[in-house]
Design a protein around this motif. Structure first.
Motif, PDB file in Angstrom:
ATOM      1  N   THR A   1       0.811  -1.291   0.035  1.00 46.50           N
ATOM      2  CA  THR A   1       0.026  -0.058  -0.056  1.00 46.50           C
ATOM      3  C   THR A   1       0.905   1.202  -0.055  1.00 46.50           C
ATOM      4  O   THR A   1       0.419   2.265  -0.571  1.00 46.50           O
ATOM      5  N   TYR A   2       2.056   1.363   0.704  1.00 45.03           N
ATOM      6  CA  TYR A   2       2.594   2.633   0.776  1.00 45.03           C
ATOM      7  C   TYR A   2       3.238   3.126  -0.424  1.00 45.03           C
ATOM      8  O   TYR A   2       3.032   4.448  -0.625  1.00 45.03           O
ATOM      9  N   PRO A   3       3.794   2.341  -1.388  1.00 41.62           N
ATOM     10  CA  PRO A   3       4.140   2.895  -2.573  1.00 41.62           C
ATOM     11  C   PRO A   3       3.188   3.656  -3.281  1.00 41.62           C
ATOM     12  O   PRO A   3       3.289   4.404  -3.839  1.00 41.62           O
ATOM     13  N   PHE A   4       1.772   2.893  -3.430  1.00 42.68           N
ATOM     14  CA  PHE A   4       0.745   3.384  -3.780  1.00 42.68           C
ATOM     15  C   PHE A   4       0.175   4.671  -3.019  1.00 42.68           C
ATOM     16  O   PHE A   4      -0.039   5.811  -4.042  1.00 42.68           O
ATOM     17  N   VAL A   5      -0.044   4.604  -1.937  1.00 39.02           N
ATOM     18  CA  VAL A   5      -0.412   5.888  -0.974  1.00 39.02           C
ATOM     19  C   VAL A   5       0.461   6.984  -1.235  1.00 39.02           C
ATOM     20  O   VAL A   5       0.066   8.015  -1.070  1.00 39.02           O
ATOM     21  N   ALA A   6       1.969   6.666  -1.048  1.00 34.92           N
ATOM     22  CA  ALA A   6       2.760   7.780  -1.063  1.00 34.92           C
ATOM     23  C   ALA A   6       2.948   8.491  -2.363  1.00 34.92           C
ATOM     24  O   ALA A   6       2.933   9.717  -2.341  1.00 34.92           O
ATOM     25  N   ARG A   7       2.539   7.804  -3.463  1.00 33.61           N
ATOM     26  CA  ARG A   7       2.524   8.493  -4.674  1.00 33.61           C
ATOM     27  C   ARG A   7       1.308   8.987  -5.191  1.00 33.61           C
ATOM     28  O   ARG A   7       1.174  10.194  -5.672  1.00 33.61           O
ATOM     29  N   VAL A   8       0.272   8.684  -4.677  1.00 37.99           N
ATOM     30  CA  VAL A   8      -1.037   9.178  -4.847  1.00 37.99           C
ATOM     31  C   VAL A   8      -1.272  10.488  -3.838  1.00 37.99           C
ATOM     32  O   VAL A   8      -1.689  11.636  -4.186  1.00 37.99           O
ATOM     33  N   LEU A   9      -0.997  10.472  -2.669  1.00 35.87           N
ATOM     34  CA  LEU A   9      -1.160  11.620  -1.844  1.00 35.87           C
ATOM     35  C   LEU A   9      -0.273  12.531  -1.791  1.00 35.87           C
ATOM     36  O   LEU A   9      -0.611  13.717  -1.626  1.00 35.87           O
ATOM     37  N   GLY A  10       1.018  12.015  -2.044  1.00 36.90           N
ATOM     38  CA  GLY A  10       2.135  13.059  -2.282  1.00 36.90           C
ATOM     39  C   GLY A  10       2.605  13.422  -0.668  1.00 36.90           C
ATOM     40  O   GLY A  10       2.073  12.865   0.209  1.00 36.90           O
ATOM     41  N   ALA A  11       3.910  13.636  -0.280  1.00 40.63           N
ATOM     42  CA  ALA A  11       4.433  13.797   0.831  1.00 40.63           C
ATOM     43  C   ALA A  11       3.819  14.661   1.550  1.00 40.63           C
ATOM     44  O   ALA A  11       3.561  14.422   2.944  1.00 40.63           O
ATOM     45  N   GLU A  12       3.320  15.914   1.002  1.00 35.23           N
ATOM     46  CA  GLU A  12       2.747  16.878   2.107  1.00 35.23           C
ATOM     47  C   GLU A  12       1.240  16.285   2.540  1.00 35.23           C
ATOM     48  O   GLU A  12       0.958  16.460   4.021  1.00 35.23           O
ATOM     49  N   ASN A  13       0.494  15.630   1.884  1.00 36.57           N
ATOM     50  CA  ASN A  13      -0.832  15.093   2.315  1.00 36.57           C
ATOM     51  C   ASN A  13      -0.459  14.065   3.373  1.00 36.57           C
ATOM     52  O   ASN A  13      -1.244  13.672   4.362  1.00 36.57           O
ATOM     53  N   LEU A  14       0.480  13.403   2.962  1.00 37.86           N
ATOM     54  CA  LEU A  14       0.755  11.990   3.717  1.00 37.86           C
ATOM     55  C   LEU A  14       1.317  12.426   5.298  1.00 37.86           C
ATOM     56  O   LEU A  14       1.069  11.996   6.345  1.00 37.86           O
ATOM     57  N   GLY A  15       2.003  13.748   5.091  1.00 39.71           N
ATOM     58  CA  GLY A  15       2.407  14.432   6.196  1.00 39.71           C
ATOM     59  C   GLY A  15       1.371  14.743   7.309  1.00 39.71           C
ATOM     60  O   GLY A  15       1.418  14.780   8.561  1.00 39.71           O
ATOM     61  N   LYS A  16       0.356  15.315   6.680  1.00 36.59           N
ATOM     62  CA  LYS A  16      -0.967  15.752   7.289  1.00 36.59           C
ATOM     63  C   LYS A  16      -1.506  14.873   8.152  1.00 36.59           C
ATOM     64  O   LYS A  16      -1.873  14.913   9.390  1.00 36.59           O
ATOM     65  N   TYR A  17      -1.699  13.639   7.509  1.00 30.11           N
ATOM     66  CA  TYR A  17      -2.384  12.398   7.930  1.00 30.11           C
ATOM     67  C   TYR A  17      -1.214  11.969   9.022  1.00 30.11           C
ATOM     68  O   TYR A  17      -1.709  11.653  10.489  1.00 30.11           O
ATOM     69  N   SER A  18       0.055  11.947   8.779  1.00 27.47           N
ATOM     70  CA  SER A  18       0.965  11.407  10.019  1.00 27.47           C
ATOM     71  C   SER A  18       0.763  12.407  11.231  1.00 27.47           C
ATOM     72  O   SER A  18       1.051  12.075  12.319  1.00 27.47           O
TER      73      SER A  18
END
Length: 479
Positions: free
Chosen positions: A25-42
């Motif tokens: 999932t992470y390769p897919f999620v990281a590419r779809v959301l981008g670092a910024e939005n993944l950072g918001k979730y984290s």
């Protein structure tokens, strides 16, 4: 109740899935959301995690330790469960109230909706009473349940994540993956002990050890999560997202290695409760040997493959996080051995005050170093601080539990060291030979694992030979 080997197998299977699912999932999620939005979730997840900790109140660790001693006494177990569940509910209500109040603070603007969704985990983690499954060593159920909900979440991610703005959907799906399992346990655990609320909380008996373990858990959470939280306050969401990916790899491998320790804890507590001290110490020494056999090859391989791992999981946008991952490799050694000394010895022997001292001191060190290092060095500073904090916990816990362990098998130590040298050579060799990242990783991991295993056999590693002998006898007995 299953045997330790079966329980360990199920728990390792669960942790292996904990590796496989993020790898998918992470390769897919990281590419779809981008670092910024993944950072918001984290960042949102790290904040809610503190309140989830307040709701749990350290009861799970205390319940497993004490419940394992009385699990065969049905009436006593029902009273014990009702008291802890009622205390847990009170803590949950207070935790949710404070969280919802804080969400009006301006610093959390832009994260409010994510935190509301994630707060569902606070409620379900309490009503699920997962500690009962651990008390009765029902690790098969925990593993099957985890795999089911993770697989369901995997399908949902590929169905509904399409663009960067879908980070809210990602938050909802991840909440479902966690809360779904807890909600299922709400019904499942009643086979062991019915759910009952009581006004007789027996505070005099439970409060002191619960507070010790809660403060320890709080300190642990602080030094685990403070890097992402402080990184989110001082640096960009994009940098938080990159560091989150490196930290996720570190966390996954740590969880896999800690899985063996957590499986053994109920049995260790049971041995002490029944006065079987020789079996207790024997199991401790075997557990320590097992940690050494697994931790050092994992750290060696991950250190030399860190750049390829970051590229494979996140893509070129996350490549810069490989330096942080290399640093976090060092933290793995301290973290896993720290878990062994603290959970398998100090907590089991009711010496949680020493664990509390270790974790509080480490939390203070971690916060101070993060505040100093993160604004200057960003995610590299956060990684270094994690190493320092994990090392501090391990050293202190080792000091207070050293009389219970004995690691004088030099032959086994030499065999592990030699095996790690082989892993290093193979990883470096494949890096110079193969241009394809996927081939490099496949060859390095596959050949390194096989060579390491056979080198332990050839050099007569005590633990590996005992395991092989045991399964050979089992196999012969079934013929």
């Amino acid at each position: 109740m299953g045997s330790l080997s079966v329980n360990a197998l199920f728990n390792i299977l669960k942790q292996c899935c904990n590796i496989v699912f993020p790898l998918i999932t992470y390769p897919f999620v990281a590419r779809v959301l981008g670092a910024e939005n993944l950072g918001k979730y984290s960042f949102s997840d790290s904040v809610v995690g503190y309140f989830m900790l307040f709701a749990s109140l350290g009861i799970s660790t205390y319940a497993v330790r004490e419940g394992a001693r009385i699990r065969n006494e049905k009436k006593e177990m029902e009273i014990f469960s009702a008291e802890l569940f009622s205390i847990n509910l009170i803590a949950m209500v207070l935790s949710c109230f404070v969280l919802f109040f804080l969400l009006f603070v301006k610093v959390f603007d832009g994260y409010t909706l994510l935190m509301y969704i994630l707060s569902i985990n606070i409620v379900t983690s309490v009503i699920g009473r997962d500690w009962l499954n651990s008390i009765y060593e029902d690790f098969s159920y925990l593993s099957i349940r985890y795999i089911f909900f993770q697989f369901a979440a995997l399908i949902l991610l590929f169905l509904f994540l399409r663009k960067p703005d879908d980070y809210i959907k990602y938050t909802a799906i991840m909440t479902f993956a966690n809360s779904g399992g807890y909600f299922a346990s709400f019904f499942y655990t009643q086979k062991y002990v019915p759910i009952r609320i009581t006004g007789k909380l027996n505070i005099k008996r439970h409060l002191k050890p619960i507070l010790y373990l809660f403060c320890s858990s709080l300190a642990v959470t602080v030094y685990i999560r403070s890097d992402i939280t402080i990184l989110g306050l001082f640096r960009s969401d994009a940098e938080v997202g990159i560091y989150t990916l490196a930290s996720k790899v570190y966390t996954i491998i740590k969880a896999l290695l800690n899985a063996v320790i957590m499986v053994v804890i109920p049995r260790l507590s049971n041995y002490l409760g029944e006065g079987r001290t020789s079996e207790y110490h024997g199991l401790l020494n075997k557990l320590q040997d097992a940690i050494g056999v697994f931790i050092f090859p994992c750290v060696t391989g991950l250190f030399f493959l860190s750049e390829d791992v970051m590229l494979m999981i996140g893509g070129s946008a996350y490549r810069s996080g490989y330096i942080s991952l290399k640093i976090l490799c060092m933290a793995l050694i301290f973290a896993v051995f720290g878990c062994f000394y603290s959970q398998a010895i100090l907590v089991v022997e009711k010496k949680e005050k020493y664990f509390l001292f270790a974790t509080v001191l480490s939390a203070v060190i971690n916060i101070l170093f993060n505040i100093i290092a993160v604004p200057v060095a960003g995610m590299t500073g956060a990684a270094i601080t994690t190493v320092i904090a994990e090392m501090a916990v391990m050293i202190i816990c080792r000091f207070y539990s050293k009389q219970n362990t004995n690691w004088n098998d030099r032959k086994s130590s030499v065999s592990v060291l030699a095996g790690c040298m082989f892993i290093m050579v193979i990883c470096l060799f494949s890096k110079t030979i193969f241009e394809s990242m996927l081939i490099r990783l496949s060859v390095s991991i596959g050949i390194s694992g096989a060579v390491y295993f056979f080198s332990l056999i050839i050099m007569k590693n005590r633990l590996v030979l005992e395991v092989l002998k045991y399964y050979a006898l089992v196999f012969r007995g079934r013929e």
